[in-house]
Each structure stands twice: as C-alpha cells, then as structure tokens.
Design a protein around this motif. Structure first.
Motif, PDB file in Angstrom:
ATOM      1  N   VAL A  37      -7.707  -2.000  -2.891  1.00 15.93           N
ATOM      2  CA  VAL A  37      -8.353  -3.320  -2.933  1.00 15.93           C
ATOM      3  C   VAL A  37      -8.980  -3.583  -4.303  1.00 15.93           C
ATOM      4  O   VAL A  37      -9.732  -2.761  -4.821  1.00 15.93           O
ATOM      5  N   CYS A  38      -8.656  -4.725  -4.871  1.00 16.17           N
ATOM      6  CA  CYS A  38      -9.196  -5.146  -6.165  1.00 16.17           C
ATOM      7  C   CYS A  38     -10.717  -5.025  -6.160  1.00 16.17           C
ATOM      8  O   CYS A  38     -11.395  -5.490  -5.244  1.00 16.17           O
ATOM      9  N   HIS A  80     -10.940 -13.148   0.313  1.00 14.22           N
ATOM     10  CA  HIS A  80      -9.703 -12.358   0.361  1.00 14.22           C
ATOM     11  C   HIS A  80      -8.483 -13.275   0.284  1.00 14.22           C
ATOM     12  O   HIS A  80      -7.578 -13.071  -0.529  1.00 14.22           O
ATOM     13  N   ASN A  81      -8.481 -14.302   1.116  1.00 10.26           N
ATOM     14  CA  ASN A  81      -7.332 -15.204   1.185  1.00 10.26           C
ATOM     15  C   ASN A  81      -7.175 -16.029  -0.087  1.00 10.26           C
ATOM     16  O   ASN A  81      -6.043 -16.315  -0.501  1.00 10.26           O
ATOM     17  N   LYS A 127      -5.627 -13.634  -2.602  1.00  9.34           N
ATOM     18  CA  LYS A 127      -4.246 -13.376  -2.175  1.00  9.34           C
ATOM     19  C   LYS A 127      -3.369 -14.592  -2.468  1.00  9.34           C
ATOM     20  O   LYS A 127      -2.225 -14.452  -2.894  1.00  9.34           O
ATOM     21  N   TYR A 151      -2.799 -14.548  -6.387  1.00 14.37           N
ATOM     22  CA  TYR A 151      -2.077 -13.418  -6.976  1.00 14.37           C
ATOM     23  C   TYR A 151      -1.058 -12.778  -6.036  1.00 14.37           C
ATOM     24  O   TYR A 151      -0.472 -11.754  -6.378  1.00 14.37           O
ATOM     25  N   LYS A 152      -0.885 -13.326  -4.850  1.00 13.48           N
ATOM     26  CA  LYS A 152       0.071 -12.827  -3.851  1.00 13.48           C
ATOM     27  C   LYS A 152      -0.279 -11.447  -3.308  1.00 13.48           C
ATOM     28  O   LYS A 152       0.508 -10.830  -2.614  1.00 13.48           O
ATOM     29  N   SER A 153      -1.453 -10.958  -3.647  1.00 14.72           N
ATOM     30  CA  SER A 153      -1.901  -9.648  -3.183  1.00 14.72           C
ATOM     31  C   SER A 153      -3.399  -9.529  -3.431  1.00 14.72           C
ATOM     32  O   SER A 153      -3.967 -10.288  -4.220  1.00 14.72           O
ATOM     33  N   THR A 154      -4.024  -8.571  -2.767  1.00 15.10           N
ATOM     34  CA  THR A 154      -5.416  -8.218  -3.067  1.00 15.10           C
ATOM     35  C   THR A 154      -5.498  -6.776  -3.558  1.00 15.10           C
ATOM     36  O   THR A 154      -6.568  -6.244  -3.756  1.00 15.10           O
ATOM     37  N   CYS A 155      -4.349  -6.172  -3.753  1.00 15.30           N
ATOM     38  CA  CYS A 155      -4.243  -4.775  -4.161  1.00 15.30           C
ATOM     39  C   CYS A 155      -4.246  -4.679  -5.693  1.00 15.30           C
ATOM     40  O   CYS A 155      -3.408  -5.299  -6.359  1.00 15.30           O
ATOM     41  N   ILE A 157      -1.673  -6.473  -8.338  1.00 14.32           N
ATOM     42  CA  ILE A 157      -2.169  -7.551  -9.200  1.00 14.32           C
ATOM     43  C   ILE A 157      -1.991  -7.206 -10.676  1.00 14.32           C
ATOM     44  O   ILE A 157      -1.797  -8.082 -11.515  1.00 14.32           O
TER      45      ILE A 157
END
Length: 150
Positions: A62-63, A97-98, A101, A104-108, A112
């Motif tokens: 998670v970022c 979170h959303n 996401k 960047y199409k992700s929260t990882c 990212i």
C-alpha cells in the motif's frame, strides 16, 4: 484565504517535506494535516507514520501516502477506547483509496512506481506529487466537512 489557495498551500507543504528529505510520503501527509488541524496531537505523532513509506516498510504494498492520509483522517474521525466508530471514518478512508486507485489504477506502491527506477529523481518527483495530492485531498474533505475552517 480562499479554499483553493489553502488546499494548494497544503499540497505544497506536504510535497516540500518530502522533496527536501525531511519526511517520506506517509510522514509528510501526517505532519501536514496534524499542523492544519491545529495539532490535536503533538509532533511525535509523525513517528506513527514512519513505517509506511515505500509501501509499508519497503515491501512495495500500500502506497505510504495513502496510509498517511488514512492516519490523517483518523485525527479527525478516529475514536478512543470505548467510543463508537465515527460513521465517517471508514467511508472517508475508502473514498481516499478509491480516489488514488482512480488516478493511478492501483494503490500499490510497486505498481504506482513501476515505470521508474527506484533511486531516480523521476520516481521521487512522482511520489512527491502523489504525497501532495493525498494531503490536498484529505484537507479538502476536512474543509468540506467543517473539520478545518478557513
């Protein structure tokens, strides 16, 4: 100060902490929002965010900026022992979170930042930008909800 100008200042403050090397992403968000809220917690609260950079302790998950943003939301909506959960805490966290996401199409963190060499100035600029974006997002939500007054 007008709302847009205030949010821009929040964004630049968080980005500055990271850019200058004073804090990493999660710490910069927590420090910035704690200060804007009038320091409901002393400066040592930033230490709580120190394990989240680079996707939770360099795991790439998670970022860290998102983690810092969720902690910052907890400053306004979190609970103490024996209190009921504030009905805004979980939805506001999910919204953050959303939002990231969606951007960047992700929260990882590893996803990212996948297009950047880790030690590159380009990756750092990218992460600085995300840090500012999260701090600004949290500040705007807190302003809209009356937790921060201008």
């Amino acid at each position: 100060m007008e709302k847009d100008e205030f949010i821009k200042k929040i964004k630049e403050t968080a980005e500055g902490y990271f850019e200058r090397g004073e804090f990493f992403c999660s710490e910069a968000v927590v420090k910035t929002i704690n200060d804007v809220l009038g320091k409901p917690f002393d400066d040592s609260v930033t230490k709580l965010a120190s394990g989240f950079p680079i996707g939770i302790g360099k795991s790439g998950c998670v970022c860290g900026a998102i983690s810092g943003g969720v902690m910052a939301l907890g400053m306004a909506y979190g609970r103490n022992h024996g209190q009921a959960m504030n009905e805004k805490m979980l939805p506001m966290s999910a919204d953050l979170h959303n939002y990231i996401k969606g951007e960047y199409k992700s929260t990882c963190c590893r996803v990212i930042t996948k297009d950047f060499e880790f030690a590159s100035p380009e990756r750092k600029r990218h992460c600085v930008k995300i840090t500012g974006k999260v701090a600004a997002y949290v500040a705007e939500k807190l302003i809209d909800d009356g937790e921060i007054t201008l």
